[in-house]
Design a protein around this motif. Structure first.
Motif, PDB file in Angstrom:
ATOM      1  N   GLY A  46      -0.710  87.746  54.076  1.00 21.71           N
ATOM      2  CA  GLY A  46      -0.032  87.268  53.062  1.00 21.71           C
ATOM      3  C   GLY A  46       1.345  86.761  53.472  1.00 21.71           C
ATOM      4  N   TYR A  47       2.247  86.502  52.258  1.00 17.90           N
ATOM      5  CA  TYR A  47       3.397  85.917  52.596  1.00 17.90           C
ATOM      6  C   TYR A  47       4.456  87.198  52.629  1.00 17.90           C
ATOM      7  CZ  TYR A  47       1.082  81.577  51.309  1.00 17.90           C
ATOM      8  OH  TYR A  47       0.476  80.293  51.395  1.00 17.90           O
ATOM      9  N   GLN A  48       5.745  86.868  53.439  1.00 22.27           N
ATOM     10  CA  GLN A  48       6.636  87.747  53.232  1.00 22.27           C
ATOM     11  C   GLN A  48       7.925  87.110  52.841  1.00 22.27           C
ATOM     12  OE1 GLN A  48       4.917  87.239  56.758  1.00 22.27           O
ATOM     13  NE2 GLN A  48       3.322  88.459  55.528  1.00 22.27           N
ATOM     14  N   ASN A  49       8.948  87.988  52.388  1.00 13.42           N
ATOM     15  CA  ASN A  49      10.121  87.517  52.015  1.00 13.42           C
ATOM     16  C   ASN A  49      10.061  86.515  50.891  1.00 13.42           C
ATOM     17  OD1 ASN A  49      13.134  87.067  52.114  1.00 13.42           O
ATOM     18  ND2 ASN A  49      13.019  85.768  53.507  1.00 13.42           N
ATOM     19  N   LEU A  50       9.410  86.940  49.816  1.00 15.50           N
ATOM     20  CA  LEU A  50       9.037  85.880  48.847  1.00 15.50           C
ATOM     21  C   LEU A  50      10.535  85.745  48.196  1.00 15.50           C
ATOM     22  CD1 LEU A  50       5.642  87.347  47.661  1.00 15.50           C
ATOM     23  CD2 LEU A  50       6.119  85.072  48.501  1.00 15.50           C
ATOM     24  N   ARG A  51      10.569  84.595  47.537  1.00 20.98           N
ATOM     25  CA  ARG A  51      12.057  84.223  46.840  1.00 20.98           C
ATOM     26  C   ARG A  51      11.608  83.188  45.866  1.00 20.98           C
ATOM     27  NH1 ARG A  51      11.622  83.477  52.081  1.00 20.98           N
ATOM     28  NH2 ARG A  51      12.013  81.236  52.702  1.00 20.98           N
ATOM     29  N   TYR A  72      10.986  75.990  38.674  1.00 20.97           N
ATOM     30  CA  TYR A  72      11.153  77.386  39.685  1.00 20.97           C
ATOM     31  C   TYR A  72      10.028  77.486  40.728  1.00 20.97           C
ATOM     32  CZ  TYR A  72      14.250  78.811  36.008  1.00 20.97           C
ATOM     33  OH  TYR A  72      15.205  78.937  34.889  1.00 20.97           O
ATOM     34  N   ALA A  73      10.642  77.016  42.082  1.00 19.15           N
ATOM     35  CA  ALA A  73       9.691  77.051  43.235  1.00 19.15           C
ATOM     36  C   ALA A  73       9.677  78.273  43.699  1.00 19.15           C
ATOM     37  CB  ALA A  73      10.292  76.078  43.882  1.00 19.15           C
ATOM     38  N   TYR A 110       7.254  76.342  35.979  1.00 14.59           N
ATOM     39  CA  TYR A 110       8.179  75.772  34.881  1.00 14.59           C
ATOM     40  C   TYR A 110       8.837  76.533  33.914  1.00 14.59           C
ATOM     41  CZ  TYR A 110       6.175  71.306  36.534  1.00 14.59           C
ATOM     42  OH  TYR A 110       5.714  70.318  37.198  1.00 14.59           O
ATOM     43  N   SER A 111       8.932  77.909  34.607  1.00 14.28           N
ATOM     44  CA  SER A 111       9.830  78.948  33.760  1.00 14.28           C
ATOM     45  C   SER A 111       9.844  80.032  34.948  1.00 14.28           C
ATOM     46  CB  SER A 111       9.163  79.584  32.768  1.00 14.28           C
ATOM     47  OG  SER A 111       7.824  80.451  32.942  1.00 14.28           O
ATOM     48  N   GLU A 112      11.251  81.023  34.633  1.00 16.23           N
ATOM     49  CA  GLU A 112      11.390  81.807  35.513  1.00 16.23           C
ATOM     50  C   GLU A 112      10.482  82.944  35.372  1.00 16.23           C
ATOM     51  OE1 GLU A 112      15.305  84.606  37.062  1.00 16.23           O
ATOM     52  OE2 GLU A 112      15.266  83.550  35.237  1.00 16.23           O
ATOM     53  N   GLU A 113       9.973  83.154  34.262  1.00 14.87           N
ATOM     54  CA  GLU A 113       9.002  84.190  34.143  1.00 14.87           C
ATOM     55  C   GLU A 113       7.781  84.191  34.904  1.00 14.87           C
ATOM     56  OE1 GLU A 113       6.560  86.396  30.167  1.00 14.87           O
ATOM     57  OE2 GLU A 113       7.820  84.741  29.991  1.00 14.87           O
ATOM     58  N   VAL A 153       4.069  85.175  39.669  1.00 18.37           N
ATOM     59  CA  VAL A 153       3.657  84.820  41.108  1.00 18.37           C
ATOM     60  C   VAL A 153       3.999  85.557  42.191  1.00 18.37           C
ATOM     61  CG1 VAL A 153       3.208  82.767  42.548  1.00 18.37           C
ATOM     62  CG2 VAL A 153       3.287  82.302  40.244  1.00 18.37           C
ATOM     63  N   VAL A 154       5.228  85.762  42.188  1.00 22.37           N
ATOM     64  CA  VAL A 154       5.797  86.640  43.271  1.00 22.37           C
ATOM     65  C   VAL A 154       5.147  87.953  43.019  1.00 22.37           C
ATOM     66  CG1 VAL A 154       7.683  87.784  44.071  1.00 22.37           C
ATOM     67  CG2 VAL A 154       8.116  85.375  43.318  1.00 22.37           C
TER      68      VAL A 154
END
Length: 237
Positions: free
Chosen positions: A11-16, A87-88, A104-107, A112-113
């Motif tokens: 998977g992915y690390q350091n998600l932000r 929100y990317a 399209y929202s922080e929530e 996703v994170v």
């Protein structure tokens, strides 16, 4: 210490998450993506979307209903309209930064994170791999270690699996990054590596444990009948 890719990583690390604005301006120009200037970072999405703005290559400023210092206005050469707040989600893939997707929202971005981090259950923290990934001497060392009290300072414990010839290893204080080891044990990754070697841990075993612990694996099982892990070094009979 190994410098090649870590096959235990998944998977992915350091998600932000980053917040940016989708801006349209002069009819012949492609849309622009810019972050808000820090002085306006407190503005809600409703105070930003569909509002006029000024921007440059580095940031955006909302103009309607906002007081903007003259020095910031002078730094912005373009005028436009914020069409949407985006929100990317970003992460690292084997050490390389990647753009995972937009919401399209922080929530929605946080959801996703959360899913990528598997916060509802730790994913791939228990691995079973072939004993072909360590030398025969290392395998004998591990078998012997499973029958005695593991020496202190190693940050792992070996144990026998019931009704099996496999040997399990519980890794402690993972991940074995400099930041985490300094916080938990007051040592660096290099110091732990040297501590293992000085206490007689075979280097082939140290390398496998190090890679697994960097990927935050907590339980590692060595079994002669287990499959080989693609990308992990093999030792001949």
């Amino acid at each position: 210490m190994p410098s090649h890719p870590n096959p235990f990583l998944r998977g992915y690390q350091n998600l932000r998450i980053s917040r940016s604005l989708f801006i349209t301006y002069e009819s012949e120009c492609p849309p622009a993506w810019r972050p808000l200037h820090p002085s306006q970072a407190h503005l809600s999405d409703d105070q930003v979307a569909r509002f006029p703005c000024i921007f440059n290559d580095d940031f955006t400023l909302i103009t309607e209903g906002q007081e903007i210092p003259d020095d910031l206005v002078a730094r912005c050469q373009s005028e436009g309209l914020v069409r949407a707040v985006v929100y990317a989600v970003h992460g690292d893939d084997f050490g390389q930064p990647v753009h995972i997707g937009d919401t399209y929202s922080e929530e929605a971005a946080r959801e996703v994170v959360q899913r990528f981090r598997f916060e509802t259950g730790h994913y791939s923290r228990c691995w079973e791999i072939s004993t072909a990934h360590i030398t025969q001497d290392a395998n004998r060392y591990l078998e012997g270690l499973a029958d005695i009290a593991t020496p202190t300072g190693l940050l792992f414990v070996a144990f026998r699996m019931p009704c099996s010839h496999a040997i399990g290893v519980k890794l402690i204080a993972t991940p074995w990054t400099n930041t985490n080891l300094e916080y938990v044990e007051g040592i660096s990754t290099e110091q732990l590596w040297q501590e293992h070697l000085s206490k007689g841990v075979p280097e082939s075993l140290v390398e496998v444990l190090y890679l697994a612990a960097l990927a935050d694996v907590r339980l590692l099982v060595f079994d002669a009948d287990a499959p080989e892990l693609d990308g992990l070094k093999l030792y001949g009979e």
